[in-house]
Design an enzyme around this catalytic site. Structure first.
Site, PDB file in Angstrom:
ATOM      1  CE  LYS A  26      26.543 -59.968 184.612  1.00 48.87           C
ATOM      2  NZ  LYS A  26      27.901 -59.592 185.153  1.00 48.87           N
ATOM      3  CG  HIS A  80      30.566 -68.836 183.907  1.00 46.34           C
ATOM      4  ND1 HIS A  80      29.642 -68.589 184.891  1.00 46.34           N
ATOM      5  CD2 HIS A  80      31.330 -67.709 183.823  1.00 46.34           C
ATOM      6  CE1 HIS A  80      29.847 -67.369 185.383  1.00 46.34           C
ATOM      7  NE2 HIS A  80      30.860 -66.823 184.758  1.00 46.34           N
ATOM      8  CB  SER A 131      22.312 -59.105 184.710  1.00 46.30           C
ATOM      9  OG  SER A 131      23.535 -58.893 185.336  1.00 46.30           O
TER      10      SER A 131
HETATM   11  P1  A3P Z   1      22.419 -57.077 188.092  1.00 51.36           P
HETATM   12  O1  A3P Z   1      23.203 -56.708 186.865  1.00 51.36           O
HETATM   13  O2  A3P Z   1      21.002 -57.477 187.769  1.00 51.36           O
HETATM   14  O3  A3P Z   1      22.495 -56.055 189.167  1.00 51.36           O
HETATM   15  P2  A3P Z   1      27.442 -62.696 188.192  1.00 51.36           P
HETATM   16  O4  A3P Z   1      28.261 -62.472 189.405  1.00 51.36           O
HETATM   17  O5  A3P Z   1      27.007 -64.118 188.005  1.00 51.36           O
HETATM   18  O6  A3P Z   1      28.093 -62.113 186.986  1.00 51.36           O
HETATM   19  O7  A3P Z   1      26.061 -61.927 188.388  1.00 51.36           O
HETATM   20  C1  A3P Z   1      26.043 -60.516 188.472  1.00 51.36           C
HETATM   21  C2  A3P Z   1      24.690 -60.104 188.987  1.00 51.36           C
HETATM   22  O8  A3P Z   1      24.589 -60.453 190.389  1.00 51.36           O
HETATM   23  C3  A3P Z   1      24.481 -58.573 188.906  1.00 51.36           C
HETATM   24  O9  A3P Z   1      23.084 -58.410 188.693  1.00 51.36           O
HETATM   25  C4  A3P Z   1      24.913 -58.154 190.310  1.00 51.36           C
HETATM   26  O10 A3P Z   1      24.439 -56.890 190.698  1.00 51.36           O
HETATM   27  C5  A3P Z   1      24.281 -59.276 191.127  1.00 51.36           C
HETATM   28  N1  A3P Z   1      24.828 -59.363 192.494  1.00 51.36           N
HETATM   29  C6  A3P Z   1      26.122 -59.469 192.863  1.00 51.36           C
HETATM   30  N2  A3P Z   1      26.219 -59.442 194.208  1.00 51.36           N
HETATM   31  C7  A3P Z   1      24.958 -59.321 194.693  1.00 51.36           C
HETATM   32  C8  A3P Z   1      24.396 -59.228 196.018  1.00 51.36           C
HETATM   33  N3  A3P Z   1      25.159 -59.219 197.101  1.00 51.36           N
HETATM   34  N4  A3P Z   1      23.055 -59.107 196.130  1.00 51.36           N
HETATM   35  C9  A3P Z   1      22.268 -59.108 195.033  1.00 51.36           C
HETATM   36  N5  A3P Z   1      22.733 -59.182 193.762  1.00 51.36           N
HETATM   37  C10 A3P Z   1      24.067 -59.281 193.589  1.00 51.36           C
END
Ligand code: A3P
Length: 287
Positions: free
Chosen positions: A45, A101, A131
């Protein structure tokens, strides 16, 4: 379902059993890296999916073919997931791109011998928690978060996937061979995506024109990337990830923890953070 039912304890941390059966963890343990491999490393996340969009675009010089045709888990596969065993990664041309991870001390032997390039993406742990809390409520292969305060304690105690955020970040910050590791934060990417893409391109020794950088940054801003069905997890069946409850690309902002944590939870979080991070010299954007 409980941790005992859904997770495996691997090298001292929980991993979801359905995604990481013993066979895939063995495959990763025996994996042979190449020096020109590119590894995106994150605590869950923290911006994995985002970086899985940016790095292939940088490496293709802005050509969107791979991000438009390949789901992110094929484009930049997680080495610990069982899916990796089926991708014939040994046959992929260089430079290969992977995600993981894993904490630093969990990395397989070949990683320490070969020293591939690493992009380590960090995010304010309160936003990681936020998140993660939403994500756990939509993924059937994860333990339901339960009451927020219970999940907060599990998160801070590392009774969650891949252990504590603190161990993960400190382990990677303390890694040797710093010239092979680029540290960047989600918040820096939010503040100035063009600059972040430029820095990533420099680190990957892929000089790009200003227009290409602009094009990549524009594709990767939240509202645009969210439309890419190869990156927004809409290809995952609802029984595994129910995005009608909360989308995977949920809010994409820094500071959403302020909408979730109570004053008492924030104080507790800050106290634990202060204690666990007291010896860390790295200047985080959120500090
Ligand atoms: P939120 O749940 O706070 O919106 P991961 O990919 O490591 O699982 O992280 C997911 C988080 O990254 C989510 O956060 C997601 O919305 C955010 N995320 C993914 N793509 C993004 C982008 N282009 N810009 C900003 N945040 C992004």
């Amino acid at each position: 379902m409980t941790e005992a039912e859904l997770y495996t304890l691997y090298k001292g941390v929980y991993v979801p059993s359905s995604l990481h059966p013993a066979q895939s963890l063995k495959y990763y343990e025996e994996f042979t890296f190449r020096p020109d491999d590119i590894l995106i490393v994150t605590y869950p996340k923290s911006g994995t999916t985002w970086t899985q969009e940016i790095v292939p675009l940088v490496m293709s010089g802005g050509d969107p073919a791979s991000v438009e045709t390949l789901p992110n888990w094929d484009r930049v596969p997680w080495l610990e997931e069982h899916h990796a065993c089926n991708l014939n990664l040994e046959e992929r041309p260089s430079p290969r791109m992977f995600a993981t991870h894993f904490q630093h001390n969990m990395m397989p032997a070949s990683f320490f011998e070969v020293k591939p390039k690493v992009i380590y993406v960090m995010r304010n742990p309160k936003d990681v928690f936020t998140s993660s809390f939403h994500y756990h409520s939509i993924a059937s292969f994860l333990v339901q978060p339960g009451p927020q305060s219970d999940f907060l304690h599990k998160f801070l105690d590392g009774k969650v996937l891949f252990g504590t955020w603190f161990d993960h970040v400190k382990g990677w910050l303390n890694a040797e061979d710093k010239e092979r590791i680029m540290y960047i934060s989600y918040e820096e990417m939010i503040m100035d995506l063009k600059d972040s893409v430029t820095r990533i391109a420099q680190f990957l020794e892929k000089p790009l024109d200003a227009e290409v950088i602009e094009k990549i940054a524009n594709r990767c801003v939240f509202k645009n990337m969210k439309k890419n069905n190869k990156s927004n997890y809409s290809l995952v069946p609802r029984e595994f990830m129910d995005q009608t409850k909360s989308e995977f690309l949920r809010k994409g902002i820094a500071g959403d923890w302020k909408n979730l944590l109570t004053v008492a939870e924030t104080e507790y979080f800050d106290a634990v953070y202060k204690d666990k991070m007291k010896d860390v010299k790295y200047k985080f954007v959120w500090d």
